[in-house]
Design an enzyme around this catalytic site. Sequence first.
Site, PDB file in Angstrom:
ATOM      1  N   GLU A 262      51.755 115.189  26.812  1.00 54.37           N
ATOM      2  CA  GLU A 262      51.485 115.000  25.379  1.00 54.37           C
ATOM      3  C   GLU A 262      49.976 115.018  25.213  1.00 54.37           C
ATOM      4  O   GLU A 262      49.283 114.101  25.651  1.00 54.37           O
ATOM      5  CB  GLU A 262      52.049 113.656  24.894  1.00 54.37           C
ATOM      6  CG  GLU A 262      53.545 113.523  25.038  1.00 54.37           C
ATOM      7  CD  GLU A 262      54.328 114.579  24.302  1.00 54.37           C
ATOM      8  OE1 GLU A 262      53.773 115.256  23.404  1.00 54.37           O
ATOM      9  OE2 GLU A 262      55.502 114.768  24.628  1.00 54.37           O
ATOM     10  N   CYS A 296      46.252 110.578  18.327  1.00 54.77           N
ATOM     11  CA  CYS A 296      46.383 112.030  18.538  1.00 54.77           C
ATOM     12  C   CYS A 296      47.033 112.669  17.324  1.00 54.77           C
ATOM     13  O   CYS A 296      46.957 113.876  17.149  1.00 54.77           O
ATOM     14  CB  CYS A 296      47.092 112.351  19.836  1.00 54.77           C
ATOM     15  SG  CYS A 296      48.629 111.543  20.040  1.00 54.77           S
ATOM     16  N   GLU A 406      38.967 118.762  18.553  1.00 54.78           N
ATOM     17  CA  GLU A 406      39.379 117.386  18.282  1.00 54.78           C
ATOM     18  C   GLU A 406      38.184 116.461  18.484  1.00 54.78           C
ATOM     19  O   GLU A 406      37.541 116.494  19.542  1.00 54.78           O
ATOM     20  CB  GLU A 406      40.503 116.994  19.251  1.00 54.78           C
ATOM     21  CG  GLU A 406      41.094 115.634  18.978  1.00 54.78           C
ATOM     22  CD  GLU A 406      42.239 115.290  19.927  1.00 54.78           C
ATOM     23  OE1 GLU A 406      42.150 115.611  21.135  1.00 54.78           O
ATOM     24  OE2 GLU A 406      43.211 114.681  19.460  1.00 54.78           O
TER      25      GLU A 406
HETATM   26  C1  UN1 Z   1      49.198 108.764  19.862  1.00 52.75           C
HETATM   27  O1  UN1 Z   1      48.205 108.754  19.149  1.00 52.75           O
HETATM   28  O2  UN1 Z   1      49.113 109.142  21.055  1.00 52.75           O
HETATM   29  O3  UN1 Z   1      52.755 108.759  15.218  1.00 52.75           O
HETATM   30  C2  UN1 Z   1      50.526 108.268  19.463  1.00 52.75           C
HETATM   31  C3  UN1 Z   1      51.857 107.931  15.364  1.00 52.75           C
HETATM   32  C4  UN1 Z   1      52.104 106.774  16.308  1.00 52.75           C
HETATM   33  C5  UN1 Z   1      51.928 107.219  17.720  1.00 52.75           C
HETATM   34  C6  UN1 Z   1      50.664 107.989  17.998  1.00 52.75           C
HETATM   35  N1  UN1 Z   1      53.425 106.265  16.103  1.00 52.75           N
HETATM   36  O4  UN1 Z   1      50.782 108.004  14.770  1.00 52.75           O
END
Ligand code: UN1
Length: 531
Positions: A262, A296, A406
Amino acid sequence: METIPNKNPQNNKTLLAQHIIDGKDFADSTTFESKNPSNIEDVVAVAPVAQKNTVNQALQAANKTKKAWAQTPAPIRAQIIATLGDLVKKHKDELAAFMTREMGKTFKESQGEVQEVIDTCDFFQSEGRRLYGQTVPSEMRNKELFTYRRPYGVVAVITPSNFPIAVASWKLIPAILCGNTVVWKSPPEAPGIAYLFAKLWQQAGLPSGVLNLIHGDGSVGATLLQGVEDGSIQKVTFTGSTRVGKIIGEICGRNLQTPSLELGGKNPLVVMDDANLDLALEGAIWASFGTAGQRCTSAGNIILHKNIKNEFTTRFLERAKQIKIGNPNEDRSVLYGPMIDEHYLTHFMEHFDHAKKGGANLLYGKGRITKDNCPENFSGNPEAGYFVWPTIWDRVTIDQWIAQNEVFGPAISLIEVSSIEEAIDVANGTPYGLSSAIYTNNRMHAYQFKSNIQSGMCSINNSTTGAEAHLPFGGFKNSGNGTRESGIWVVDAFTQWQAVNDELSGKLQLAQMDTEFVDTQPQSFSLKELI
Ligand code: UN1
């Protein structure tokens, strides 16, 4: 649990966050400090750096335990997940407060993160009573066919600091529920909360050696990954940068393993001229600046229809100026706190030069917040931690550096487009494809967007962030390698299919050859004769 005295102003203790190997706390010769990013004099935890020998001991413990754990009935394994969920619920606010102190997200967001762990426990405690395989009809008489999900063995889990236990729980809970054992390397900015979470697993009754925790930076991760080469790791799961994801992909690929990756994102948020602008503004502010942009799933590019571009920009700027930033340990009304750690701050500061050289126009933002460079309603002492201004880049085009890279901080670019088709092309114009959003009241625009956007997750009239814990989480393109976390989909990451045939006939019946197919030789038959 051991703590050591701390000279910090709030008299908080410093947690001694050891490794946990084969059920026992485990020290090492070198240690590092995990500091409160809102107040770097506050040492939240001291943790050991795993040496090669320590990594090997953790892998040995996981390998020694894997047979017994795989043979433990899945409903029994799941019962431990249920107890873990109860314990996490019981300690929700303590965990949340500790998380805010260690990595700087607001208390409300920390509570949300702990809730994400509870939700994941809820989901997987009952999955232990399913983990379905199939019964499949055989082409032979007196023969049965079945499929089973089997665990891989030892899983290496490498997790990030921005969701130090939620993302970890997306990996640990299903991996362990599916009958694997684990070596988990915690993020170097959050070893304390990782240690507390691992302690709760122990309290929940997890047998020694099933979950082994080690601490350290990327070089410890690299040492751990040698286990892929020498056969002591059967699966890797990683959340982090695309750069590191590609290295992990190479190591796993040459050993015929498929890791779960991921990775990064540059998530587009489109606002059409038919959108509810109030709603879009609220979503855009949250997606861009919430968690100081350190998700992310945070928005990277806001793509605006030309008819609302000026109004949106003016109001967005107004809202950005009002954002309350500050120390989330002392003030629960701040929108965002500090950068997680010094190197996140450094990385954020570096983006200004790149963006300017790439041709972007800085509309708002003044870098690091200090006493002399401080937004009016800042809460706390700006110089005690790693705080930064919200940053807006205007008149950006999709080919510019700022639109392609990013930043992982509270920086956003504004891009103008003239149609839904152009909005979708621009939204797709980066190497990433994690999350996306569109604000529109035109159902056709929403339909066109979700059908054509190259992203693993897509929001309609909602922020790019905030995925729920039982939907598949993961990205297209450079945001991942096609694997998914969460919900039922992640079970495919942590189990491999086994097909079993059980021959009851007492004979050797050869598939394809001894099959009693009906004779289908073409006959001289014509429908015409019947009509
Ligand atoms: C992440 O930033 O790696 O969807 C996960 C979201 C959170 C998870 C983010 N539930 O923003």
